[in-house]
Motif scaffolding. Structure first.
Motif, PDB file in Angstrom:
ATOM      1  N   GLU A 121     -18.896 -26.368  40.826  1.00 52.66           N
ATOM      2  CA  GLU A 121     -19.491 -25.192  41.461  1.00 52.66           C
ATOM      3  C   GLU A 121     -18.574 -24.712  42.580  1.00 52.66           C
ATOM      4  O   GLU A 121     -18.022 -25.507  43.338  1.00 52.66           O
ATOM      5  CB  GLU A 121     -20.869 -25.534  42.002  1.00 52.66           C
ATOM      6  N   SER A 122     -18.446 -23.408  42.681  1.00 51.89           N
ATOM      7  CA  SER A 122     -17.568 -22.820  43.680  1.00 51.89           C
ATOM      8  C   SER A 122     -18.364 -22.430  44.918  1.00 51.89           C
ATOM      9  O   SER A 122     -19.487 -21.952  44.820  1.00 51.89           O
ATOM     10  CB  SER A 122     -16.881 -21.588  43.102  1.00 51.89           C
ATOM     11  N   ALA A 161      -7.044 -30.680  29.051  1.00 47.92           N
ATOM     12  CA  ALA A 161      -8.362 -30.204  28.622  1.00 47.92           C
ATOM     13  C   ALA A 161      -9.474 -30.827  29.469  1.00 47.92           C
ATOM     14  O   ALA A 161     -10.441 -30.142  29.847  1.00 47.92           O
ATOM     15  CB  ALA A 161      -8.580 -30.522  27.147  1.00 47.92           C
ATOM     16  N   LEU A 162      -9.340 -32.095  29.770  1.00 46.05           N
ATOM     17  CA  LEU A 162     -10.338 -32.799  30.587  1.00 46.05           C
ATOM     18  C   LEU A 162     -10.413 -32.209  31.993  1.00 46.05           C
ATOM     19  O   LEU A 162     -11.512 -31.960  32.517  1.00 46.05           O
ATOM     20  CB  LEU A 162      -9.977 -34.289  30.662  1.00 46.05           C
ATOM     21  N   THR A 163      -9.273 -31.938  32.608  1.00 47.65           N
ATOM     22  CA  THR A 163      -9.291 -31.400  33.966  1.00 47.65           C
ATOM     23  C   THR A 163      -9.699 -29.928  33.997  1.00 47.65           C
ATOM     24  O   THR A 163     -10.336 -29.492  34.954  1.00 47.65           O
ATOM     25  CB  THR A 163      -7.933 -31.594  34.674  1.00 47.65           C
ATOM     26  N   VAL A 164      -9.362 -29.164  32.955  1.00 42.27           N
ATOM     27  CA  VAL A 164      -9.837 -27.776  32.893  1.00 42.27           C
ATOM     28  C   VAL A 164     -11.354 -27.755  32.766  1.00 42.27           C
ATOM     29  O   VAL A 164     -12.030 -26.927  33.385  1.00 42.27           O
ATOM     30  CB  VAL A 164      -9.159 -27.009  31.732  1.00 42.27           C
ATOM     31  N   LYS A 165     -11.907 -28.686  31.995  1.00 42.18           N
ATOM     32  CA  LYS A 165     -13.366 -28.785  31.892  1.00 42.18           C
ATOM     33  C   LYS A 165     -13.977 -29.120  33.248  1.00 42.18           C
ATOM     34  O   LYS A 165     -15.009 -28.570  33.635  1.00 42.18           O
ATOM     35  CB  LYS A 165     -13.753 -29.839  30.857  1.00 42.18           C
ATOM     36  N   ARG A 166     -13.317 -30.001  33.995  1.00 45.29           N
ATOM     37  CA  ARG A 166     -13.794 -30.324  35.341  1.00 45.29           C
ATOM     38  C   ARG A 166     -13.771 -29.102  36.250  1.00 45.29           C
ATOM     39  O   ARG A 166     -14.693 -28.886  37.035  1.00 45.29           O
ATOM     40  CB  ARG A 166     -12.929 -31.414  35.980  1.00 45.29           C
ATOM     41  N   VAL A 167     -12.717 -28.312  36.150  1.00 46.10           N
ATOM     42  CA  VAL A 167     -12.619 -27.102  36.973  1.00 46.10           C
ATOM     43  C   VAL A 167     -13.755 -26.144  36.634  1.00 46.10           C
ATOM     44  O   VAL A 167     -14.403 -25.585  37.529  1.00 46.10           O
ATOM     45  CB  VAL A 167     -11.247 -26.412  36.781  1.00 46.10           C
ATOM     46  N   ARG A 168     -14.020 -25.976  35.355  1.00 41.26           N
ATOM     47  CA  ARG A 168     -15.084 -25.058  34.946  1.00 41.26           C
ATOM     48  C   ARG A 168     -16.463 -25.575  35.332  1.00 41.26           C
ATOM     49  O   ARG A 168     -17.365 -24.776  35.602  1.00 41.26           O
ATOM     50  CB  ARG A 168     -15.013 -24.825  33.443  1.00 41.26           C
ATOM     51  N   ASP A 169     -16.655 -26.890  35.356  1.00 39.27           N
ATOM     52  CA  ASP A 169     -17.963 -27.468  35.700  1.00 39.27           C
ATOM     53  C   ASP A 169     -18.213 -27.494  37.208  1.00 39.27           C
ATOM     54  O   ASP A 169     -19.360 -27.605  37.634  1.00 39.27           O
ATOM     55  CB  ASP A 169     -18.085 -28.890  35.153  1.00 39.27           C
ATOM     56  N   ASP A 220     -17.233 -20.206  50.973  1.00 38.25           N
ATOM     57  CA  ASP A 220     -17.001 -20.550  52.378  1.00 38.25           C
ATOM     58  C   ASP A 220     -16.119 -21.782  52.548  1.00 38.25           C
ATOM     59  O   ASP A 220     -15.625 -22.050  53.644  1.00 38.25           O
ATOM     60  CB  ASP A 220     -18.346 -20.801  53.081  1.00 38.25           C
ATOM     61  N   ASP A 221     -15.939 -22.545  51.484  1.00 37.52           N
ATOM     62  CA  ASP A 221     -15.161 -23.782  51.546  1.00 37.52           C
ATOM     63  C   ASP A 221     -13.767 -23.511  50.989  1.00 37.52           C
ATOM     64  O   ASP A 221     -13.600 -23.184  49.826  1.00 37.52           O
ATOM     65  CB  ASP A 221     -15.863 -24.861  50.718  1.00 37.52           C
ATOM     66  N   TRP A 222     -12.745 -23.597  51.871  1.00 35.35           N
ATOM     67  CA  TRP A 222     -11.386 -23.350  51.413  1.00 35.35           C
ATOM     68  C   TRP A 222     -10.556 -24.614  51.569  1.00 35.35           C
ATOM     69  O   TRP A 222     -10.675 -25.280  52.584  1.00 35.35           O
ATOM     70  CB  TRP A 222     -10.739 -22.224  52.216  1.00 35.35           C
ATOM     71  N   PRO A 223      -9.749 -25.042  50.660  1.00 37.51           N
ATOM     72  CA  PRO A 223      -9.399 -24.407  49.401  1.00 37.51           C
ATOM     73  C   PRO A 223     -10.452 -24.585  48.316  1.00 37.51           C
ATOM     74  O   PRO A 223     -10.297 -24.062  47.229  1.00 37.51           O
ATOM     75  CB  PRO A 223      -8.098 -25.085  49.013  1.00 37.51           C
ATOM     76  N   GLY A 224     -11.470 -25.316  48.591  1.00 36.59           N
ATOM     77  CA  GLY A 224     -12.563 -25.434  47.631  1.00 36.59           C
ATOM     78  C   GLY A 224     -12.449 -26.677  46.774  1.00 36.59           C
ATOM     79  O   GLY A 224     -11.389 -27.304  46.683  1.00 36.59           O
ATOM     80  N   PRO A 225     -13.543 -27.033  46.142  1.00 33.49           N
ATOM     81  CA  PRO A 225     -13.557 -28.248  45.328  1.00 33.49           C
ATOM     82  C   PRO A 225     -12.787 -28.117  44.014  1.00 33.49           C
ATOM     83  O   PRO A 225     -12.540 -29.117  43.356  1.00 33.49           O
ATOM     84  CB  PRO A 225     -15.055 -28.471  45.067  1.00 33.49           C
ATOM     85  N   ARG A 226     -12.395 -26.898  43.649  1.00 32.55           N
ATOM     86  CA  ARG A 226     -11.647 -26.704  42.404  1.00 32.55           C
ATOM     87  C   ARG A 226     -10.139 -26.843  42.581  1.00 32.55           C
ATOM     88  O   ARG A 226      -9.407 -26.868  41.592  1.00 32.55           O
ATOM     89  CB  ARG A 226     -11.930 -25.316  41.840  1.00 32.55           C
ATOM     90  N   ALA A 227      -9.666 -26.920  43.790  1.00 29.92           N
ATOM     91  CA  ALA A 227      -8.216 -26.898  44.037  1.00 29.92           C
ATOM     92  C   ALA A 227      -7.505 -28.103  43.433  1.00 29.92           C
ATOM     93  O   ALA A 227      -6.508 -27.945  42.709  1.00 29.92           O
ATOM     94  CB  ALA A 227      -7.937 -26.816  45.532  1.00 29.92           C
ATOM     95  N   ALA A 228      -7.986 -29.299  43.720  1.00 32.68           N
ATOM     96  CA  ALA A 228      -7.292 -30.499  43.232  1.00 32.68           C
ATOM     97  C   ALA A 228      -7.310 -30.595  41.708  1.00 32.68           C
ATOM     98  O   ALA A 228      -6.256 -30.832  41.095  1.00 32.68           O
ATOM     99  CB  ALA A 228      -7.886 -31.751  43.870  1.00 32.68           C
ATOM    100  N   PRO A 229      -8.456 -30.415  41.042  1.00 33.05           N
ATOM    101  CA  PRO A 229      -8.408 -30.474  39.576  1.00 33.05           C
ATOM    102  C   PRO A 229      -7.552 -29.362  38.953  1.00 33.05           C
ATOM    103  O   PRO A 229      -6.926 -29.569  37.915  1.00 33.05           O
ATOM    104  CB  PRO A 229      -9.865 -30.318  39.140  1.00 33.05           C
ATOM    105  N   THR A 230      -7.494 -28.208  39.597  1.00 35.21           N
ATOM    106  CA  THR A 230      -6.655 -27.127  39.083  1.00 35.21           C
ATOM    107  C   THR A 230      -5.183 -27.510  39.155  1.00 35.21           C
ATOM    108  O   THR A 230      -4.415 -27.274  38.211  1.00 35.21           O
ATOM    109  CB  THR A 230      -6.898 -25.827  39.878  1.00 35.21           C
ATOM    110  N   THR A 264     -22.687 -35.195  40.918  1.00 34.16           N
ATOM    111  CA  THR A 264     -22.166 -33.888  41.302  1.00 34.16           C
ATOM    112  C   THR A 264     -21.370 -33.313  40.138  1.00 34.16           C
ATOM    113  O   THR A 264     -20.600 -34.025  39.493  1.00 34.16           O
ATOM    114  CB  THR A 264     -21.259 -34.006  42.540  1.00 34.16           C
ATOM    115  N   SER A 265     -21.582 -32.015  39.880  1.00 35.67           N
ATOM    116  CA  SER A 265     -20.836 -31.395  38.776  1.00 35.67           C
ATOM    117  C   SER A 265     -19.348 -31.339  39.115  1.00 35.67           C
ATOM    118  O   SER A 265     -18.962 -31.071  40.245  1.00 35.67           O
ATOM    119  CB  SER A 265     -21.362 -29.986  38.505  1.00 35.67           C
TER     120      SER A 265
END
Length: 179
Positions: free
Chosen positions: A145-146, A135-143, A149-159, A88-89
């Motif tokens: 996929e958003s 830098a590693l976690t920002v790359k994870r956030v960018r990789d 419909d999913d809140w807070p979303g898969p980007r919340a924890a790495p952000t 998974t990205s």
């Protein structure tokens, strides 16, 4: 270097006296002493004193915050590795995160030693590891996929982890000047 206040010819604006509270603030110092007419030395008596933190206080604060980031970074990566399917990205890389946590642990141990040369070495290692972790976690956030419909979303924890890394980076950089 003259300031606008010192060069101003407007009535009512006066240049600050050497040793006054305003003059001390301009030079990065703290004003200590009486500034009232009834004080011991009369009007404006006092002196500018440079204030710095003790090595032990800076060491305690920086090492505590470094240890906190180790727990947050390691815990979030462990959760991501266990909960997110492989391939998974945006999934955490266990090896890279483990290396970052190891570097931060070394930094923690050096900073906690309260020996000046080791504290500086630990701060330097901590800045490098916190920057790499951010830098590693920002790359994870960018990789990642958003999904709207999913809140807070898969980007919340790495952000949030990237934000914590940035805060530690700022703390460690400011610790150089505080000693």
């Amino acid at each position: 270097m003259p300031t606008l206040l010192a060069r101003s010819s407007l009535p009512g604006l006066k240049r600050s006296r050497p040793g006054s509270a305003v003059s001390c603030l301009r030079h990065g110092a703290r004003h200590v002493g009486s500034s009232s007419a009834r004080g011991r030395g009369g009007r404006g008596s006092g002196r500018c004193v440079r204030v710095s933190a003790s090595l032990e206080a800076v060491s305690l604060a920086a090492s505590t915050q470094t240890f906190g980031l180790i727990a947050v970074l390691g815990g979030e990566a462990a959760y991501s590795v266990l909960a997110v399917p492989e391939g998974t990205s945006g999934r955490a890389d266990a090896k890279m995160t483990g290396a970052a946590c190891g570097g931060l642990l070394l930094s923690y141990l050096l900073i906690a030693s309260s020996s000046a040369p080791l504290v500086y070495a630990g701060l330097t290692a901590g800045v490098a590891c916190a920057g790499a972790s951010a830098a590693l976690t920002v790359k994870r956030v960018r990789d990642t996929e958003s999904n709207p419909d999913d809140w807070p979303g898969p980007r919340a924890a790495p952000t949030l982890v990237a934000f914590a890394c940035a805060l530690l980076l700022l703390t460690l950089v400011e610790s150089y000047g505080a000693i």
